[in-house]
Structures are given as structure tokens and as C-alpha cells.
Scaffold this motif. Structure first.
Motif, mmCIF file in Angstrom:
data_model
loop_
_atom_site.group_PDB
_atom_site.id
_atom_site.type_symbol
_atom_site.label_atom_id
_atom_site.label_comp_id
_atom_site.label_asym_id
_atom_site.label_seq_id
_atom_site.Cartn_x
_atom_site.Cartn_y
_atom_site.Cartn_z
ATOM 1 N N LYS A 196 0.826 -1.205 0.000
ATOM 2 C CA LYS A 196 0.000 0.000 0.000
ATOM 3 C C LYS A 196 0.862 1.259 0.000
ATOM 4 O O LYS A 196 0.556 2.246 -0.690
ATOM 5 N N VAL A 235 -4.594 11.599 1.071
ATOM 6 C CA VAL A 235 -5.015 10.200 1.049
ATOM 7 C C VAL A 235 -6.378 10.094 1.707
ATOM 8 O O VAL A 235 -6.515 10.262 2.930
ATOM 9 N N THR A 236 -7.394 9.830 0.921
ATOM 10 C CA THR A 236 -8.756 9.699 1.454
ATOM 11 C C THR A 236 -9.160 8.245 1.629
ATOM 12 O O THR A 236 -10.199 7.961 2.220
ATOM 13 N N ASP A 237 -8.362 7.313 1.099
ATOM 14 C CA ASP A 237 -8.623 5.890 1.294
ATOM 15 C C ASP A 237 -8.154 5.511 2.697
ATOM 16 O O ASP A 237 -6.969 5.629 3.026
ATOM 17 N N GLU A 284 -7.731 2.657 4.283
ATOM 18 C CA GLU A 284 -6.736 1.592 4.413
ATOM 19 C C GLU A 284 -5.346 2.095 4.053
ATOM 20 O O GLU A 284 -4.362 1.776 4.726
ATOM 21 N N LEU A 285 -5.260 2.889 2.991
ATOM 22 C CA LEU A 285 -3.968 3.435 2.605
ATOM 23 C C LEU A 285 -3.453 4.395 3.662
ATOM 24 O O LEU A 285 -2.263 4.395 3.996
ATOM 25 N N THR A 312 -5.458 13.833 5.127
ATOM 26 C CA THR A 312 -6.538 12.892 4.820
ATOM 27 C C THR A 312 -7.751 13.599 4.228
ATOM 28 O O THR A 312 -8.822 12.999 4.098
ATOM 29 N N GLU A 339 -9.744 15.869 1.095
ATOM 30 C CA GLU A 339 -9.835 15.854 -0.362
ATOM 31 C C GLU A 339 -8.838 16.845 -0.954
ATOM 32 O O GLU A 339 -8.639 17.938 -0.422
ATOM 33 N N GLY A 344 -8.127 7.374 -4.493
ATOM 34 C CA GLY A 344 -8.031 7.801 -3.103
ATOM 35 C C GLY A 344 -6.723 8.466 -2.754
ATOM 36 O O GLY A 344 -6.460 8.753 -1.580
#
Length: 1016
Positions: free
Chosen positions: A891, A924-926, A928-929, A951, A953, A966
């Protein structure tokens, strides 16, 4: 959208030191830059011979045997190449594959031995001697019926084979092939000739060897019978004829049966017509035809219904009609006249019966097969199967000898004596035309034509062969195997209880016990064994091992073979001392027969098929040499492999299987690996006329043997391989990348001290990731080597070294390696990991690139008497396994890809030169990442001076990659000054008054270096 990759080249030491970032201080002298004498330019053509000399001084072959003593054995039994010329690219492929097998099996923990061998007997050498020593000099070939002349001629052949054996040995060694080159085996050694004679005498003892008269493939040019393995198929244009056979007597007496053949010259040998009860036949009448046609109005012909229209078209018949069906039972009761019977030739006034045969089809022709039992296998079989039926009807079952060894018609082809089928140069003779003219004169030619089709040719002379009935020696495939006393032989364990104990049954059962690589090889050889005829083992030549039996004629035309162990022992003992020439010496008959000399026993002077020679090699190598004897399955752990080109399913694999099963009840091998043939880059066969030949000697001279070896292991050897300038260029490029990776490792490890090793538990996450990857690769590479999947080994290592190490791990860790203080845990952990990486890479790659890996091993160790090839693959601790960490870094690298893509856009626009000028903002909005990035120094991972993680947008114009949703990157320039030592941009530069132009990290490194220098 811009897409990015991680294939960033590593700067070479020259690039890293050819300028300094400060005019005041040369900080490059304070960096831990790579240092190594391992050159960037390989210079393999010069270096490889030096390493070969080193291995000879070390006696590497014997050292390998010493370190392997006590291990399970893996024996690669060498399929003997033919000793008659310089090696070609196919030889190189074969020998390199064998060497990769033996080296890798040795490093997997076997005692993996390789003893090279040569096939030395046979027609090509004999033919070459005739050409060079006689024909070119205008000298007549010696009268080989004279014993002294025969032995002298055989000695000329032996000397020729010895010359090329030595020449090929030198060329094979230059490929880097390790083996017992000082003690190879050769089929012409006295011990080998003695054992080959023992083996054929075993077949005489068990009842499988017999003298018979069968149609065999005969080379008119070479004057000898050929085995199926000695024949290849090429385009050939044949005369074709449709011939009428007039029905004799009964209601159909005005009718003719029509056959079609591509060999008109076999018509004088016709003795029957074959049909099939599964085919529908009809009675047809010609209703319209041109006046000058051979087919006349009113002709009544029996044809297969499916083929009638095509036959009439070929005969230029304008119209015809079907009168009635002709049932199989009607056909079975018919006899016809021979189509030449009404000519004043004599000898053709016999009945031609109708025989029902499974080999007859209605795919082509007429639905009837002209049957000449002296000129075809199926013809012979159906004729002999019906022998009793023929005799009951007063039909002579004898098979005529219509054609002699020169392809001239004999007196048993009345009216055609002296006509020739094929000339001595392999061209079409006058026999076909003579027969066609006679058929026209007899009024029995319906049509003629020409057909271009695949026809058997000798693989040596490249000339067409003929099927010719001739007395030969055979080994029976379907006869019960007996002991010398006539009792049934002990049944092999592999043979099912309900199977007859025949050579065919033993071979088919044995095939199932073998590992075939690729698996398709099993089906291929099974089909060949299931359908093959009896093995023709005799040749009418001089240079070979004679069929060492004595015979006497019997009243029925067959011969009795003398079975006497004392005679056999005398023969073998003489061969051990004098070679097979002893068979031809004056007084040999009396010498060997002893008390039988007064009888009417005749010495056989035919020589054995060379495939019997090579099929017997296991008996005088694997069973005799202490270093090759193996305790094979099912009892022991040892294994024997045979490895050759895919054509050897009908050659060496085939003959070895039959020889061993016939005398020992089991195959001589546990595994069989096959490879394809070498073609040019366009998939064409190589030929001098096309100018597309790639000579291994040229590649070695220009680039080195390791380049050839890498080409072999990067290719799918199970299929045909391609080679040419562009492919070799690509291979060389791959090699350079691998070499530069090894070079960088060596240079960086110059600064490694074993005393500074870091325990795995104390390492940073990135180092633990690389150790996990080594654990993964260890299993994958061992598995691939066990499966002989060298393409996978090459792919795994190439990808790991270029993508994961060079373009990622090395790239990320260069800053810590070059710039961190001596005390840095990261720097020491990285060096610890690089040591583990190097040790595995040079052993994993050693079977493929033996010269390069030896050079690297010596550069690393400075060993005077060691070798990387004496090592086994290092064991990799299970504790290195960390799947969760690997998933986290998967990731992290996804995010890194997006950052690198954004930086590449800025670099292309010339807004930055180095990634160290950047301080990207990473959105990073995902979830898990984002979780995977927790605690990760993104600036270190992305090789920037700073980086920030959000984190939220990202703006609409941020850089994104479609394949990594993401994640978005906003470029920002790093703040602060450029460090004069590490070139990082940081606001902390200048915070240390002692070192005002570097970062605090670099200042600490300088202090430690200064302290070490003072201490020294």
C-alpha cells in the motif's frame, strides 16, 4: 493523466563523485560511496577464459564431488552428441540447459554429477571418410571383405571421431559447462563396444532378436536400412496413378477395381488389394469421356462412394452413373488379375486377392489400397496376417524382392530389370515412367497426375528413401520375453499382472513411472511406442559395433542363433582388449566359436543401428562408473535424468527405453526433460543460404558465454526458441542491469563490518520488508529450480533486482547509506540486509551466470581456493516471514507511485531538477492506505526533502493516477537551504555552527568520521 513507474536508474559511482555541491569543502570524500573493483563493463570474452583456468587449477569438478559426498545423487546422463563437426547453436542450448540442471541440483543439496559423452559410430563418419579420403582423391573405396582393409578403414573412422570429440569438448567447456571432461564416455571406447555387444547378445538370449524379411526404409544414397529416428519428412513431388485391376470370373468379370498410388514403381510388387468393410462402395459406369481418354465409355469401375466423383474428375470423365452398391462380403470374395498380366512380360499371371484392412480409409484415393508387401509396413502386416488364408487358397505367400540395394529392379520384377527408382544422387530414376508406360500398354491406367506431399528423407543425405523388402535383424516388440533357458523372464514390478510380458508392454508401463518435463512428452512417447513396428537394428555398413551373433540357416528360410555363454564371453573379452575390430580380424570365427567352429555357423557382419549404441549408454556409464551409480526410486532417493531435444522422443529416449526395458525391465531414467529447436528471430529455420545462422562461437567471442546462458534461461525451452541480433541485444541489456545491481551491492558492502550487524528485531520496517521478500523468493526459486523452470527463476530474479532493489530499495536507502553517521542504525541495518541479499543473489544466479557470479563472489570474498559453485542455496529463516508487513508496504508503494508521477510532471516541465527540491503534499482519502502510512517517513520513501500527509480531499488540479484511487498529490517546493553534503533542502541547514552548510544529521556524521580518523 500522467502515469509513473519506479524504474529510476541508480547513479553510478562516477556520476556520484564527478562533482561536489560546495566549492569550499569536498564533502564527497566524506560520503560512504560504493567502492569496488568489480567493473561495470563485464569484458566476458576475456574474463571467462581466466575463470575457466581458475576452475581447472582448483579441480572444481572433483571439489564438487567431495562436497557432495554422502548427499542423495542427481545424475544427468548425457545424451551423446555426434562427433563429426563444430558445435552449433542447438548444441549450445542443449549443453547450457544440462549445466543449469546439474549446477542448480548441486546447490539444492544433491550430489549432482555430469559426465559428458559422445556417439562415435555410424554412417555420417563413414560417409565423411569415404568422401575426404577416397572420392575427393579419386581413390576407390577399399574392399571391405578383406579383414585388413576393413580394420584399416575402421581405424580411419575412429581417428576422425577422436578429432571431433576433442574439438567439441573444447567448445562445450567454453560454454561454462562443468563436468568430468577428462574422463568422458564414448561409444567407440573398447569397454563401451564390449558392453554394447553384451547387450545385443542379451536380446539374442531372451528371444527378441530375430532375422526377418520386412520392408524397411532404405537409403539408396547411403546403401543402408534406416530407423524411424533417422528419417525426416520434406516436400516431395511424386507421380500418382489410378490403376485398374480387372476382376476375374463371376458376374463382375467385366469390372475393374481402381487403386491410387504415389509410388507407381511398386506396382510390380503388388500382391493384393486392401479394402475396408466399414466403407460404402459402388459399381460405376463411365457414360461420357473424350475419345483420347484412358477412361472409356462403358468402363465399369468399383470405387468408394465418397471418392467416386473425385476419381472421375481426375480421369477427365465427363459423365458417369452409379449402377449398384457393392457390399463388403462381395468384395471379400473377389480376386483380380495383376494390371500387367496381359502383357508379354511373364511373372504377373497370379491371382490378386482382396484383403479387409483397418488401415484403409476413404479420406483420399479410391477407397482401395494397392498392397505390395515388400514396400510398406501396413502392406506387409496385412499380407502376413493372412498368410494361412492365402495358402489355403493356393496363393503363394512369399514376398518378392523386386528392388535391390541400388534401387534397381531385380529379376523378380519381370520386364523392368535394371530400371532404377532413385539414382545414387537421390534423384528420380526411370522406374516410375517404365511402369506407367507398361500400364498404358496394358490398358489399365485410368489416370495419372502429380502430388506435392511430405515424403520420408534420410536426415543425413537429405535424399528420399524407399520402402524395400530386405533381410534385416529385428528386435520384436510383441513377443514374450524369455530367459536363456527358454523359461518366462521375471515380470517387472511395473507390469500389470494381466499384461503379456513383451517389450512393448514393459515400455508402456515404464513410461508411466517417469517424470516428463513438459508433461506432454509422456503422451508423445506413449503414442510412438504403442504404434511402432519391430525395431530394425541392423545396418549394412562398416563403422559400428557388429551384431555379435553366429547363425545357421533352417529349412524354412529362417536362421537359428547360436546361444552359448562361453562364446559370448570370449567375444566380450576380446572387445574389452581390442575393441570391436576383433570381430573382423583374420581367424575371428574360429577364435570365438571354439568347439562350435567345425559346424555350419556363420558370423554376422551387419553392424548395429547407432541408436542401439546410444540406447545402451546407461549400461556402461550409470551401471559401471562408481560416481554415477544411483539408488533410484522406488528404493532410494537418487534420480537419473535424460535431457535432449524433443525429437529424441523417437530417438535416444526411445531407444534407451526399449534397450533398458528389454534387458532390465524398467526405464533407465526417472525424469526426462525436452527442449525445442532454435529458430531465427522471424521463426525461420537457420540455414547458411538465408544468412540467418547464429554461431555460438561468434556470440561468445563478441559478448561472452554468460549472455548465451542468460538467453537460454530467459526463453521457454519447452517450445522452439528464437535468437538473433535484436534478441541478443535485449539479453545483453538485461545482463547489464543485473550486473550493475551486483556491482552496486559489492560497492556498498565495501563499508560493511560483520561486527556491526543489526538483529532483525532491531531493524527498520523497510529492511524487514526486504528480508521477507528474500524469504518469499527462497521458496519460489527453489520451487522453480526443482521444476526445471529456469524462465521463472530468471523472471523472478530480474524483476527483484531491477524493480524491487535497484528502482526502490537501493534508491530509498542511498541517502542513509551514503550520508548517515557511522552509528546510524538504519545504515548498519541496510548493510546487514545487503549482505544477505548479495549472498542469495550470487548463489541463486550461479547456475545461470556461472562466470559472473564467480567473479562477484571472488570480488566479495577475495577467496584463493573457494568458489560460489561449492555452496548450496542459503537457508532463509522462517522468522523473516512477515506477510502483514509486506501488505502494508504494498500500500505504501501505491502511494509512492502517485508521488513519483507528480514529481515526473514537474521534472518534465523543468520546474525542478531533483526530487530533493520537492516537499509534496499527499492527500489520502482511502482509509486503508492512510492507516498503512501511519509512522512512515514519506519524504524518505519518496526521496524528497520533506512531505506532508493529509486525509482531506485534494484540489481538483492535483495529480492523480487512475489505478490508485483515493490518492492525490499537490506539488510544493521544499523550504530551506540545500545541504552541501546530502543535497537535501532543509530549514535546519546552518543550525550547527561547526558545520554551517549541512544538516544536523550530516554534521553528526562528519563529527563521527573526524573522531574515527583521530582514533586511527
Amino acid at each position: 493523466m500522467t502515469h509513473a513507474t519506479e524504474t529510476i536508474p541508480i547513479p553510478s559511482p562516477i556520476q556520484m563523485t564527478d562533482k561536489t555541491p560546495s566549492d569550499a569543502v569536498d564533502y564527497s570524500q566524506t560520503l560512504f560511496l560504493p567502492q569496488t573493483d568489480f567493473p561495470m563493463r563485464a569484458g566476458l570474452p576475456k574474463k571467462e577464459p581466466e575463470l575457466l583456468e581458475r576452475w581447472a587449477r582448483l579441480d572444481l569438478y572433483q571439489r564438487l564431488r567431495e562436497v557432495g559426498r554422502g548427499r542423495p545423487r542427481f545424475v544427468l546422463h548425457d545424451g551423446p552428441p555426434y562427433a563429426n563437426g563444430n558445435i552449433h547453436i542447438g548444441h549450445a542450448l542443449n549443453k547450457i540447459l544440462k549445466d543449469v540442471v546439474t549446477r542448480s541440483q548441486q546447490m539444492l543439496g544433491y550430489d549432482s554429477n555430469y559426465v559428458p559423452g559422445w556417439d562415435c559410430h555410424g554412417l555420417p563418419i563413414e560417409w565423411k571418410i569415404e568422401e575426404e579420403n577416397y572420392r575427393k582423391k579419386g581413390k576407390a573405396k577399399p574392399d571391405l571383405s578383406d579383414s585388413a582393409a576393413m580394420i584399416a578403414f575402421r581405424q580411419e573412422c575412429r581417428a576422425y571421431a577422436e578429432h571431433w570429440l576433442d574439438a567439441q569438448r573444447t567448445e562445450f567447456k567454453r560454454l561454462g559447462v562443468e563436468g568430468d571432461w577428462d574422463h568422458p564416455y564414448a561409444t567407440m571406447s573398447f569397454a563401451a563396444e564390449a558392453q554394447i555387444s553384451r547387450e545385443i547378445m542379451k536380446f539374442a538370449a531372451n528371444g527378441l532378436l530375430y532375422r526377418g524379411s520386412k520392408p524397411v526404409m532404405w537409403s539408396v544414397v547411403e546403401k543402408t536400412a534406416l530407423a524411424e529416428a533417422e528419417v525426416e519428412y520434406h516436400d516431395h513431388t511424386s507421380d500418382t496413378v489410378w490403376v485398374k485391376f480387372p476382376v476375374q470370373g463371376g458376374e463382375l468379370s467385366a469390372v475393374s477395381i481402381v487403386i491410387w498410388t504415389t509410388t507407381p514403381w511398386t506396382i510390380p510388387g503388388n500382391r493384393a488389394i486392401s479394402f475396408s468393410s466399414k466403407i460404402a462402395y459402388g459399381l460405376y459406369e463411365v457414360t461420357e469421356a473424350a475419345a483420347d481418354n484412358w477412361a472409356k465409355v462403358g468402363d465399369k469401375l468399383i470405387l468408394a462412394d465418397k471418392l467416386a466423383e473425385e476419381v472421375f474428375k481426375s480421369a477427365r470423365v465427363a459423365a458417369f452413373k452409379r449402377l449398384d452398391a457393392v457390399p463388403a462380403e462381395v468384395l471379400a470374395g473377389l480376386t483380380t488379375a495383376h494390371p500387367l498380366a496381359n502383357l508379354d512380360l511373364g511373372g504377373y499371371d497370379f491371382q490378386v486377392p482382396m484383403l479387409d484392412g483397418d488401415h484403409v480409409t476413404d479420406d483420399a484415393g479410391t477407397g482401395f489400397v494397392h498392397t505390395a508387401p515388400g514396400h510398406g509396413r501396413e502392406d506387409f502386416e496385412i499380407w502376413t496376417q493372412n498368410r494361412r488364408w492365402l495358402e489355403e487358397r493356393g496363393i503363394n505367400p512369399a514376398i518378392p524382392y523386386t528392388v535391390d540395394e541400388d534401387s534397381l529392379y531385380t529379376v523378380q520384377a519381370p520386364g523392368f530389370e535394371g530400371k532404377r527408382v532413385i539414382t545414387e544422387k537421390g534423384e528420380k530414376g526411370d522406374a516410375n515412367q517404365a511402369v506407367i508406360d507398361a500400364l498404358v500398354a496394358a490398358g489399365n491406367l485410368l489416370a495419372r497426375g502429380r502430388l506435392k506431399h511430405q515424403y520420408p528423407h534420410s536426415w543425413r543425405s537429405k535424399k528420399p528413401v524407399i520402402f524395400r523388402n530386405t533381410p534385416q535383424w529385428f528386435i520384436a516388440m510383441d513377443q514374450d520375453i524369455r530367459q536363456a533357458d527358454g523359461k518366462a523372464a521375471p515380470r517387472p514390478a511395473t507390469l500389470p499382472g494381466n499384461e503379456p510380458d513383451t517389450l512393448r508392454a514393459r515400455a508402456l508401463a515404464g513410461i508411466k513411472t517417469v517424470e516428463w518435463v513438459p508433461e506432454s512428452g509422456e503422451n508423445r512417447i506413449t503414442g510412438m511406442i504403442a504404434n511402432r513396428p519391430d525395431w530394425v537394428v541392423s545396418r549394412q555398413r562398416a563403422w559400428g559395433v557388429p551384431i555379435t551373433v553366429f547363425v545357421r540357416p533352417l529349412n524354412d528360410g529362417s536362421v537359428e542363433i547360436l546361444r552359448d555363454e562361453a562364446v559370448n564371453a570370449r567375444i566380450a573379452q576380446a572387445f574389452e582388449a581390442e575393441g570391436a575390430d576383433a570381430w573382423y580380424k583374420e581367424g575371428a570365427r574360429a577364435r570365438f566359436l571354439g568347439e562350435h567352429a567345425s559346424g555350419d555357423w556363420v558370423k554376422v557382419d551387419d553392424v548395429l543401428d547407432v541408436w542401439f549404441d546410444s540406447g545402451s549408454t546407461h549400461t556402461f556409464t550409470l551401471e559401471v562408473r562408481p560416481d554415477l551409480k544411483a539408488d533410484r526410486p522406488p528404493n532410494g532417493p537418487d534420480r537419473v535424468m535424460y535431457l535432449e531435444g524433443s525429437d529424441q522422443h523417437r530417438g535416444w529416449f526411445h531407444s534407451s527405453l526399449l534397450e533398458s526395458c528389454g534387458t532390465r525391465g524398467r526405464p533407465p531414467y526417472d525424469a526426462v526433460l525436452t527442449h525445442g529447436f532454435v529458430l531465427d528471430e522471424d521463426g525461420r529455420k537457420m540455414s547458411k543460404s538465408l544468412g540467418n545462422v547464429v554461431a555460438p562461437q561468434t556470440v561468445i567471442k563478441d559478448s561472452g558465454a554468460d549472455i548465451l546462458r542468460l538467453w537460454v534461461c530467459a526463453s521457454d525451452y519447452s517450445d522452439d526458441l528464437r535468437i538473433g541480433p535484436e534478441i541478443l541485444k535485449t539479453t545483453a541489456d538485461t545482463y547489464r542491469k543485473l550486473r550493475n545491481t551486483i556491482r552496486w551491492l559489492l560497492g556498498s558492502l565495501h563499508h560493511y563490518q560483520p561486527s556491526e550487524r543489526v538483529a532483525v528485531a532491531d531493524m527498520p520496517a523497510l529492511e524487514k520488508l526486504i528480508l521477507h521478500r528474500l524469504w518469499e523468493l527462497d521458496g519460489q526459486i527453489r520451487e522453480a529450480y526443482v521444476a526445471f523452470d529456469y524462465k521463472r527463476v530468471n523472471a523472478l530474479l530480474t524483476n527483484f533486482m531491477t524493480t524491487e532493489l535497484s528502482a526502490f530499495y537501493f534508491d530509498v536507502r542511498k541517502d542513509a547509506l551514503y550520508c548517515d553517521p557511522l552509528s546510524s542504525l538504519t545504515r548498519r541495518a541496510c548493510l546487514t540486509v545487503l549482505d544477505e541479499v548479495f549472498n542469495r543473489l550470487v548463489t541463486w544466479l550461479a547456475p545461470i551466470l556461472p562466470f559472473t557470479c564467480e567473479e562477484a563472489f571472488l570480488a566479495r570474498t577475495g577467496s584463493q581456493d573457494g568458489s560460489v559453485h561449492l555452496l548450496t542455496f542459503p537457508e532463509t529463516p522462517e522468522s523473516w516471514r512477515d506477510g502483514a508487513l509486506a501488505e502494508q508496504w504494498r500500500k505504501i508503494r501505491l502511494v509512492r507511485r502517485v508521488v513519483l508521477g507528480a514529481l515526473e510532471v514537474e521534472r518534465a516541465a523543468k520546474r525542478i531538477g531533483s526530487s530533493l527540491e520537492a516537499a509534496p503534499v499527499i492527500h489520502v482519502t482511502d482509509a486503508e492506505l492512510a492507516a498503512a502510512l501511519e509512522g512512515v517517513d514519506l519524504a524518505e520513501v519518496c526521496i524528497t526533502s520533506d512531505a506532508s500527509l493529509l486525509t482531506s480531499e485534494a484540489p481538483a488540479d492535483a495529480f492523480r493516477l487512475d489505478e490508485v484511487p483515493g490518492v492525490a498529490v499537490v506539488f510544493a517546493r521544499a523550504e530551506g537551504r540545500k545541504c552541501a553534503r546530502s543535497w537535501k533542502v532543509s530549514p535546519e541547514v546552518g543550525s550547527d555552527p561547526e558545520y554551517p552548510d549541512v544538516t544536523p544529521r550530516d554534521a553528526q556524521a562528519l563529527r563521527e568520521l573526524k573522531a574515527r580518523a583521530a582514533a586511527e
